[in-house]
Design an enzyme around this catalytic site. Structure first.
Site, PDB file in Angstrom:
ATOM      1  N   HIS A   5       0.835  -1.312  -0.006  1.00  0.00           N
ATOM      2  CA  HIS A   5      -0.054   0.092   0.101  1.00  0.00           C
ATOM      3  C   HIS A   5       0.816   1.284  -0.088  1.00  0.00           C
ATOM      4  CE1 HIS A   5      -3.020  -2.979   0.575  1.00  0.00           C
ATOM      5  NE2 HIS A   5      -2.424  -3.381   1.748  1.00  0.00           N
ATOM      6  N   GLU A  34      -1.643   0.025   7.924  1.00  0.00           N
ATOM      7  CA  GLU A  34      -0.936  -0.922   7.368  1.00  0.00           C
ATOM      8  C   GLU A  34       0.013  -0.247   6.654  1.00  0.00           C
ATOM      9  OE1 GLU A  34      -1.344  -4.963   4.493  1.00  0.00           O
ATOM     10  OE2 GLU A  34      -3.175  -3.535   4.852  1.00  0.00           O
ATOM     11  N   HIS A  81       3.057  -7.004   4.468  1.00  0.00           N
ATOM     12  CA  HIS A  81       1.620  -6.770   4.779  1.00  0.00           C
ATOM     13  C   HIS A  81       1.297  -6.844   6.199  1.00  0.00           C
ATOM     14  CE1 HIS A  81       0.073  -5.865   0.806  1.00  0.00           C
ATOM     15  NE2 HIS A  81       1.173  -6.642   0.400  1.00  0.00           N
ATOM     16  N   GLU A 129       1.820 -11.633   5.432  1.00  0.00           N
ATOM     17  CA  GLU A 129       0.868 -10.939   6.398  1.00  0.00           C
ATOM     18  C   GLU A 129       1.279 -11.140   7.796  1.00  0.00           C
ATOM     19  OE1 GLU A 129      -1.736  -9.020   5.388  1.00  0.00           O
ATOM     20  OE2 GLU A 129      -2.050  -9.898   3.326  1.00  0.00           O
TER      21      GLU A 129
END
Length: 333
Positions: A123, A160, A215, A297
């Site tokens: 992101h 995030e 992430h 993640e």
């Protein structure tokens, strides 16, 4: 990162030049790691995860007003989200840099001298201000999907995008000490993005020996732990992952094992059947890659216990260390 509709592939045979993955199980997570110890005998589950809830508007405002900290970790790191650089230092360009990566200077010595690692911080802190740009559809081979998303956040508003930049910068410092040349897909130096297809092209153009996309998840409360996402076998349109499925799995296994050992975190209790490994065919960053690549993640930001980890500077350093040691193990063979 959104989590939807993972696919499952049979586990390909490991190459004989590398030894088996060893996972050190620590007492506090022994029960959670029972499934991990037998992962070699179990194929990926392909479980569907819980889609992330979008951060509330007030969390977006918090992201916009984030503080700035040093790009590299220091010994004075303090726990909490305020010691992370959120990268929101103004729109420096229009988000389109022509697939160019932010690059570190190659280290002079070290066991990874000559190796190129691309780190993909998931992101971008500015994405929420560029919803039209990140919402446009791009071709990922199997279908078309959004260019990028805003990512998730903790319930207290730590985003995030802040987390991924901080861990990635710590990871870069560790890899450079090993002699690697490290390149970023973005380093808080662009207004938004890049899109998922551009993120893949950056790794491809760099001829990377390994690419890791960092992430944190945004699943339901009570869902805890990390998982590593591996590319499935895809041959559709511009996507052809068949040559990277094997080495990407090996990279993912090395990272998962070292992440457990260094952080003490357990593999996900909601996807992967306790293995910490999940195969997906719906992610453009994996589908369009031509070099070994995985996503990690690191935890679930919407669970209060995992949130206390990701907002700790000390834990983020451990996360970076675990990822780094997995990459080093993969590249050294």
């Amino acid at each position: 990162m959104s989590y939807a509709f993972p696919d499952s592939d049979p586990r390909p045979p490991r190459r004989s030049r590398r030894g088996p993955l060893t996972v050190a199980v620590v007492a506090p997570v022994a029960a959670a790691l029972a499934g991990w110890l037998v992962w070699q005998a179990v194929a990926d589950s392909g479980d569907g995860g819980t889609p992330k809830a979008a951060p509330p508007s007030q969390q977006q405002s918090s992201a916009a007003a984030g503080t700035t900290a040093p790009a590299s970790p220091t010994a004075s790191d303090r726990d909490g989200p305020d010691d992370a650089d959120d990268g929101t230092d103004g729109d420096k360009n229009d988000g389109n840099q022509g697939d160019e990566a932010s690059s570190s200077a190659p280290a002079a010595t070290g066991p990874l001298k000559g190796k190129v690692v691309v780190i993909d911080p998931g992101h971008n802190p500015g994405n929420f201000r560029h919803t039209a740009e990140i919402s446009r559809l791009v071709d990922i081979g199997t279908h078309r999907k959004e260019c990028d998303t805003t990512g998730t956040s903790t319930n207290a508003g730590y985003t995030e995008a802040q987390f991924t930049l901080d861990v990635s910068r710590r990871l870069r410092a560790l890899l450079e000490k090993q002699g690697a040349t490290v390149r970023f897909t973005q380093d808080g130096d662009r207004a938004w993005g890049p899109c998922v297809d551009e993120r893949a092209r950056i790794g491809n153009k760099a001829g990377a020996d390994a690419v890791v996309s960092v992430h944190a998840d945004g699943s339901a409360a009570g869902n805890r732990g990390f998982h590593v996402i591996l590319p499935g076998s895809v041959k559709a349109g511009a996507a052809d992952t068949r040559a990277i499925v094997g080495p990407s799995r090996e990279l993912g296994e090395r990272i998962a094992g070292n992440f457990v050992r260094v952080t003490g975190s357990a593999p996900s209790n909601y996807v992967g059947n306790g293995t910490g490994l999940v195969v997906r065919r719906d992610l453009g960053g994996l589908n369009l890659s031509t070099v070994p690549k995985v996503f990690i993640e690191c935890g679930n930001m919407r669970d209060s216990k995992d949130a206390s980890l990701v907002t700790s500077g000390a834990w983020r350093q451990k996360a970076a260390q675990g990822i780094s040691e997995g990459i080093v193990s993969f590249l050294r063979g």
